[in-house]
Design a protein around this motif. Sequence first.
Motif, PDB file in Angstrom:
ATOM      1  N   UNK A  55      29.058   7.622   1.895  1.00  0.00           N
ATOM      2  CA  UNK A  55      28.534   8.193   0.654  1.00  0.00           C
ATOM      3  C   UNK A  55      27.751   7.214  -0.187  1.00  0.00           C
ATOM      4  N   UNK A  56      27.556   6.002   0.362  1.00  0.00           N
ATOM      5  CA  UNK A  56      26.939   4.913  -0.385  1.00  0.00           C
ATOM      6  C   UNK A  56      25.604   4.526   0.232  1.00  0.00           C
ATOM      7  N   UNK A  57      24.755   3.899  -0.579  1.00  0.00           N
ATOM      8  CA  UNK A  57      23.530   3.318  -0.033  1.00  0.00           C
ATOM      9  C   UNK A  57      23.871   2.155   0.894  1.00  0.00           C
ATOM     10  N   UNK A  58      25.049   1.537   0.688  1.00  0.00           N
ATOM     11  CA  UNK A  58      25.468   0.362   1.462  1.00  0.00           C
ATOM     12  C   UNK A  58      26.251   0.795   2.698  1.00  0.00           C
ATOM     13  N   UNK A  59      25.524   1.231   3.713  1.00  0.00           N
ATOM     14  CA  UNK A  59      26.127   1.665   4.964  1.00  0.00           C
ATOM     15  C   UNK A  59      25.027   1.640   6.023  1.00  0.00           C
ATOM     16  N   UNK A  60      25.369   2.068   7.230  1.00  0.00           N
ATOM     17  CA  UNK A  60      24.385   2.173   8.309  1.00  0.00           C
ATOM     18  C   UNK A  60      24.185   3.648   8.629  1.00  0.00           C
ATOM     19  N   UNK A  61      22.924   4.070   8.777  1.00  0.00           N
ATOM     20  CA  UNK A  61      22.649   5.493   8.986  1.00  0.00           C
ATOM     21  C   UNK A  61      21.198   5.686   9.429  1.00  0.00           C
ATOM     22  N   UNK A  62      20.896   6.916   9.861  1.00  0.00           N
ATOM     23  CA  UNK A  62      19.526   7.354  10.118  1.00  0.00           C
ATOM     24  C   UNK A  62      19.049   8.093   8.875  1.00  0.00           C
ATOM     25  N   UNK A  63      17.823   7.807   8.427  1.00  0.00           N
ATOM     26  CA  UNK A  63      17.261   8.468   7.256  1.00  0.00           C
ATOM     27  C   UNK A  63      15.878   8.994   7.627  1.00  0.00           C
ATOM     28  N   UNK A  64      15.625  10.257   7.331  1.00  0.00           N
ATOM     29  CA  UNK A  64      14.404  10.931   7.777  1.00  0.00           C
ATOM     30  C   UNK A  64      13.654  11.501   6.582  1.00  0.00           C
ATOM     31  N   UNK A  65      12.346  11.296   6.578  1.00  0.00           N
ATOM     32  CA  UNK A  65      11.487  11.878   5.545  1.00  0.00           C
ATOM     33  C   UNK A  65      10.270  12.533   6.192  1.00  0.00           C
TER      34      UNK A  65
ATOM     35  N   UNK B 129       0.835  -1.199   0.000  1.00  0.00           N
ATOM     36  CA  UNK B 129       0.000   0.000   0.000  1.00  0.00           C
ATOM     37  C   UNK B 129       0.870   1.249   0.000  1.00  0.00           C
ATOM     38  N   UNK B 130       0.305   2.327  -0.523  1.00  0.00           N
ATOM     39  CA  UNK B 130       0.955   3.623  -0.478  1.00  0.00           C
ATOM     40  C   UNK B 130       2.206   3.717  -1.334  1.00  0.00           C
ATOM     41  N   UNK B 131       2.999   4.705  -1.012  1.00  0.00           N
ATOM     42  CA  UNK B 131       4.212   5.019  -1.757  1.00  0.00           C
ATOM     43  C   UNK B 131       5.380   4.183  -1.239  1.00  0.00           C
ATOM     44  N   UNK B 132       6.512   4.272  -1.932  1.00  0.00           N
ATOM     45  CA  UNK B 132       7.755   3.717  -1.414  1.00  0.00           C
ATOM     46  C   UNK B 132       8.300   4.623  -0.317  1.00  0.00           C
ATOM     47  N   UNK B 133       8.936   4.027   0.686  1.00  0.00           N
ATOM     48  CA  UNK B 133       9.571   4.828   1.724  1.00  0.00           C
ATOM     49  C   UNK B 133      10.848   5.464   1.185  1.00  0.00           C
ATOM     50  N   UNK B 134      11.398   6.385   1.973  1.00  0.00           N
ATOM     51  CA  UNK B 134      12.524   7.187   1.488  1.00  0.00           C
ATOM     52  C   UNK B 134      13.794   6.365   1.309  1.00  0.00           C
ATOM     53  N   UNK B 135      13.970   5.275   2.082  1.00  0.00           N
ATOM     54  CA  UNK B 135      15.141   4.428   1.860  1.00  0.00           C
ATOM     55  C   UNK B 135      15.044   3.748   0.498  1.00  0.00           C
ATOM     56  N   UNK B 136      13.887   3.194   0.174  1.00  0.00           N
ATOM     57  CA  UNK B 136      13.709   2.568  -1.137  1.00  0.00           C
ATOM     58  C   UNK B 136      14.033   3.552  -2.247  1.00  0.00           C
ATOM     59  N   UNK B 137      13.588   4.789  -2.069  1.00  0.00           N
ATOM     60  CA  UNK B 137      13.815   5.792  -3.116  1.00  0.00           C
ATOM     61  C   UNK B 137      15.292   6.142  -3.240  1.00  0.00           C
ATOM     62  N   UNK B 138      15.994   6.192  -2.120  1.00  0.00           N
ATOM     63  CA  UNK B 138      17.433   6.457  -2.187  1.00  0.00           C
ATOM     64  C   UNK B 138      18.171   5.266  -2.784  1.00  0.00           C
TER      65      UNK B 138
END
Length: 508
Positions: A331-341, A286-295
Motif C-alpha cells: 500500500x506504500x510507494x516504498x515497495x516493488x511493483x509493476x506500474x502501468x500508464x 523533457x516532457x511530463x513526469x512519468x507515472x511513478x514520479x506522480x505516484x
Amino acid sequence: MKNKLLLLFPLVAMLLTGCEINNFYISHNQSISKDYSIIDPAPSWGEGYYKSSQVKYTLRDNNEQLGWNTLNSTGEQKILVVPVQLKDATAWTNKMLSNVEKVFFGEASDTSWHSVSSFFEESSYGKLHITGEVTDVLKVNDYTVQQLNKYAEGASEIIADLFDKSSIVSSSKRKEYDQDKDGYLDATVFVYSNAYSTASSTAYWAWCYYTETSSNINVPKVNNYMWASYTFMNDTYDALLAPTGLEAHTYIHETGHLLGLDDYYCYDSTQPWDCAGDRDMQSYNIGDHNIYSKMALGWINPYVVTDSCELYLRSSALYDDAILIKNTWNGSVFDEYILIEFYTPEGANYQDSRYAYDTRNKMYDYSGLRIYHVDARLVQFELNRQGYVINSQYIDDFVENAYCFVGASNSIDYQYLTKKQNPNNYIRYLHLIDKGGKNTLSAGTSTSRNSIKIDGNSTLWTTGDTFEATKAYFANGNNTFNDGNKVGYRVTVGEISNGTINVQINKI
C-alpha cells in the motif's frame, strides 16, 4: 538524492532561447489548463481490481528523516528565488529579474513552453500550486567567478551560508516561506547571473542539494535548495519554426529534485544503462513526469490488480489513471511493483514530441502503454569508517526514524545494496520495460550523452502486444520480482478508442 549526492541534470546543455513566444505555438499548444475537479473517473469494468483510496507516504516522508526537508508536493507551496551576483559577474537588470519571475511563477504563455508553476499545475492534475517571489540581489563581493569556481560543487553551499547570514530577506518574510514550520525555508533557488559551464568539476552547472544547518523557527534557514544559472533560460530548441521564448526546462527538472525526485538516468562510467529511458522530465529534462514520479509525489491513486480483470486507462498526461500489479503490495510507494500508464503525446508531452532539443530525442509521438518495474524498497544499512556500505537489510515498509534509503538506484555506483543482495547489478530503481527488449534502452556512457540516440519506436506497448515478466526483464528469472514474489499476470493491450486504452490482465 543519494547521501547528499548532487542531483545534476543530464550532461547535455538544454537548447531553447528567449524572445517573444510565437503565435504558431499558441494556436497549436495542447497543454491547455483544465478544471480537474469536474472530470469523471475513468471507465472500468469487471472484477479483479480495486481503486486505491490512498498511497501510503510520499518521498518526502523518508527524505525528512535523512535531513533533507523537501518541498511538500500538494497544495499551495512557496519557493523563494534569490538572484546571486558575484564580484565580477553580470550585473542584474530589472529585465533579468522580471524574466526570472516569469520563468518560475508566470503563465505558460510567458515562456516558450511552461513556467515552473504552470508545468507543475498541469503535471500534478491541479494538485500542486507553486507560488513565490524573487528577492533582492544577493551581492557576493568576496568572490569572483573564478575564485568561487575553485570550490566546484561546494560553491553553492558557500552561497547558501552567505544568504543565511545576510539581511536581504527579513525574518518575518522567511517565516512565510516556512509553511510547515520546521525552521527551514521550504525551498530556495539561487540563480547566479554568470553563464553556466559544461566543464567537469565546475561550480556553474545546475543541481539541488541540502545543507546541514540547524533549524530556526524564528529565522528559518536554507535546507532544500537549487543552484542554477540565469542563462539556462536563454537556451533554444534546435528546430525550424519551433517555439521561442524564455526557457524553463532546466528549472522544472531541478524543481523535481526540490520535491524529492531522483535522477533516472545513469551516472555510471562502467556498465551504463539508462533503464528508465531518456524521454522523461527527470531523465533528460523533457516532457511530463512519468507515472511513478506522480505516484511518489502523491498525485495518483492507482487501480490495484487482485485477479484477472479488464481496465480502461485515460492519458496519464491529462488524468490521474494508473494500474499497479503486485499481489503482496504493502500500500506504500516504498515497495516493488509493476506500474502501468497510458502515454499520449498530449499535455506536457505535446510540444516536446513535436520539437527536439539539440541532440535530444523527441518525446514519443505515438500512444501506448508505458510499463515500469519499480523497486523502491527501503533498506537500513551500516557503513564502515571509510563511509562505504558494508551491510544493508530491507525493511517491509517505511518506519519513522529508521534512517533508511531506497536501496536501488538507476546508477549501480549509488545503490544502497550489498553485492550479496545485487550480485549482478540487475536491481534498478525505475526500469521502463520496453517492448523491444531490455537492451533497447541501453545508451552510451555517462560522459558522452550527446551521441545517444535511443530507439523509441519499440518502447511503448500498443494494440495487440502482450507483456509477461520474462527473464529478459527480471533478474530472478521468469515471472519473479527481485524480492522473490511472483509477478503472476499477463498484460495484453487492446484497442485505443474515445481517449482510452483497453488493458486486459490475466492471472497466470
